[in-house]
Write a protein that holds these residues in place. Structure first.
Motif, short mmCIF file in Angstrom:
data_model
loop_
_atom_site.label_atom_id
_atom_site.label_comp_id
_atom_site.label_asym_id
_atom_site.label_seq_id
_atom_site.Cartn_x
_atom_site.Cartn_y
_atom_site.Cartn_z
N ILE A 176 -58.45 -21.07 9.86
CA ILE A 176 -58.60 -22.50 10.17
C ILE A 176 -60.05 -22.92 10.38
CG2 ILE A 176 -56.26 -22.73 11.06
CD1 ILE A 176 -57.44 -22.84 13.84
N GLU A 177 -60.92 -21.97 10.69
CA GLU A 177 -62.33 -22.29 10.87
C GLU A 177 -63.14 -22.10 9.58
OE1 GLU A 177 -63.49 -23.79 13.49
OE2 GLU A 177 -61.64 -23.59 14.63
N ASN A 178 -62.48 -21.73 8.51
CA ASN A 178 -63.15 -21.55 7.22
C ASN A 178 -63.78 -22.88 6.80
OD1 ASN A 178 -63.84 -21.11 4.53
ND2 ASN A 178 -62.04 -19.84 4.14
N LYS A 179 -65.04 -22.86 6.41
CA LYS A 179 -65.77 -24.08 6.07
C LYS A 179 -65.49 -24.56 4.64
CE LYS A 179 -67.92 -24.23 9.98
NZ LYS A 179 -67.38 -25.05 11.01
N ARG A 180 -64.87 -23.73 3.83
CA ARG A 180 -64.60 -24.13 2.44
C ARG A 180 -63.57 -25.26 2.41
NH1 ARG A 180 -63.66 -18.91 -1.10
NH2 ARG A 180 -63.73 -20.52 -2.70
N THR A 181 -63.66 -26.10 1.38
CA THR A 181 -62.75 -27.25 1.28
C THR A 181 -62.02 -27.31 -0.06
OG1 THR A 181 -64.56 -28.65 0.51
CG2 THR A 181 -64.12 -28.64 2.88
N ASP A 182 -61.95 -26.20 -0.76
CA ASP A 182 -61.21 -26.20 -2.03
C ASP A 182 -59.71 -26.26 -1.75
OD1 ASP A 182 -60.09 -23.18 -2.35
OD2 ASP A 182 -62.06 -23.18 -1.35
N GLY A 183 -58.94 -26.55 -2.77
CA GLY A 183 -57.51 -26.76 -2.62
C GLY A 183 -56.77 -25.59 -2.00
N THR A 184 -57.09 -24.39 -2.43
CA THR A 184 -56.41 -23.20 -1.92
C THR A 184 -56.71 -23.01 -0.43
OG1 THR A 184 -56.53 -22.14 -4.07
CG2 THR A 184 -56.15 -20.70 -2.19
N THR A 185 -57.96 -23.19 -0.06
CA THR A 185 -58.35 -23.03 1.34
C THR A 185 -57.65 -24.07 2.21
OG1 THR A 185 -60.50 -22.13 0.68
CG2 THR A 185 -60.30 -22.94 2.94
N LEU A 186 -57.61 -25.31 1.73
CA LEU A 186 -56.94 -26.37 2.50
C LEU A 186 -55.45 -26.10 2.65
CD1 LEU A 186 -58.76 -29.55 1.16
CD2 LEU A 186 -59.13 -28.36 3.33
N GLN A 187 -54.82 -25.59 1.60
CA GLN A 187 -53.40 -25.22 1.69
C GLN A 187 -53.20 -24.13 2.74
OE1 GLN A 187 -52.22 -24.14 -2.31
NE2 GLN A 187 -50.85 -25.91 -2.38
N ASN A 188 -54.09 -23.14 2.72
CA ASN A 188 -53.99 -22.04 3.69
C ASN A 188 -54.17 -22.54 5.11
OD1 ASN A 188 -53.52 -20.19 1.65
ND2 ASN A 188 -55.65 -19.55 1.52
N LYS A 189 -55.12 -23.46 5.30
CA LYS A 189 -55.34 -24.05 6.62
C LYS A 189 -54.10 -24.81 7.09
CE LYS A 189 -60.33 -24.74 6.34
NZ LYS A 189 -61.42 -25.72 6.45
N ASN A 190 -53.53 -25.61 6.19
CA ASN A 190 -52.32 -26.37 6.55
C ASN A 190 -51.17 -25.45 6.92
OD1 ASN A 190 -53.52 -28.89 6.25
ND2 ASN A 190 -52.96 -29.05 4.10
N ARG A 191 -50.99 -24.39 6.15
CA ARG A 191 -49.93 -23.42 6.46
C ARG A 191 -50.17 -22.75 7.81
NH1 ARG A 191 -50.54 -20.44 1.58
NH2 ARG A 191 -50.11 -22.00 0.03
N ALA A 192 -51.41 -22.42 8.07
CA ALA A 192 -51.76 -21.78 9.34
C ALA A 192 -51.45 -22.73 10.50
CB ALA A 192 -53.23 -21.38 9.36
N TRP A 193 -51.82 -24.02 10.36
CA TRP A 193 -51.54 -24.98 11.42
C TRP A 193 -50.04 -25.20 11.61
CZ3 TRP A 193 -54.07 -26.11 15.46
CH2 TRP A 193 -55.46 -26.05 15.47
N GLU A 194 -49.28 -25.19 10.53
CA GLU A 194 -47.82 -25.33 10.65
C GLU A 194 -47.23 -24.14 11.40
OE1 GLU A 194 -45.97 -27.99 10.10
OE2 GLU A 194 -47.81 -29.01 9.50
N GLU A 195 -47.73 -22.95 11.12
CA GLU A 195 -47.24 -21.77 11.83
C GLU A 195 -47.64 -21.82 13.31
OE1 GLU A 195 -47.78 -16.95 11.84
OE2 GLU A 195 -48.08 -18.02 9.94
N ILE A 196 -48.88 -22.21 13.58
CA ILE A 196 -49.32 -22.37 14.97
C ILE A 196 -48.43 -23.37 15.69
CG2 ILE A 196 -51.18 -23.32 16.41
CD1 ILE A 196 -53.16 -22.06 14.32
#
Length: 78
Positions: free
Chosen positions: A29-49
């Motif tokens: 979630i602290e990854n600075k990248r903003t590409d589609g894959t990274t954003l999807q991973n961040k969203n999934r991580a927040w949903e799990e949290i």
């Protein structure tokens, strides 16, 4: 005090719970990248949290991932 008003605030214990859950997913979630894959991973991580947060017995009000993201941003600023 109305229920709506109380739902806006997090107890100290709720803040600690969130911090511990974020610790497990912090790298993602602290990854600075903003590409589609990274954003999807961040969203999934927040949903799990969010799921893990809301099943905790100490949590007084169920929260959305947006609410938890905002709290996390506020905690990081402190």
């Amino acid at each position: 005090m109305s229920q709506k008003w109380r739902e806006k605030f997090f107890t100290e214990r709720e803040q600690i719970i969130l911090a511990s859950l974020v610790k497990d997913k912090g790298r993602c979630i602290e990854n600075k990248r903003t590409d589609g894959t990274t954003l999807q991973n961040k969203n999934r991580a927040w949903e799990e949290i969010t799921k893990r947060y809301n099943i905790q017995p100490e949590v007084m009000s169920k929260r959305t991932s947006q609410q938890l993201r905002k709290l996390w941003a506020n905690l990081k600023q402190k």
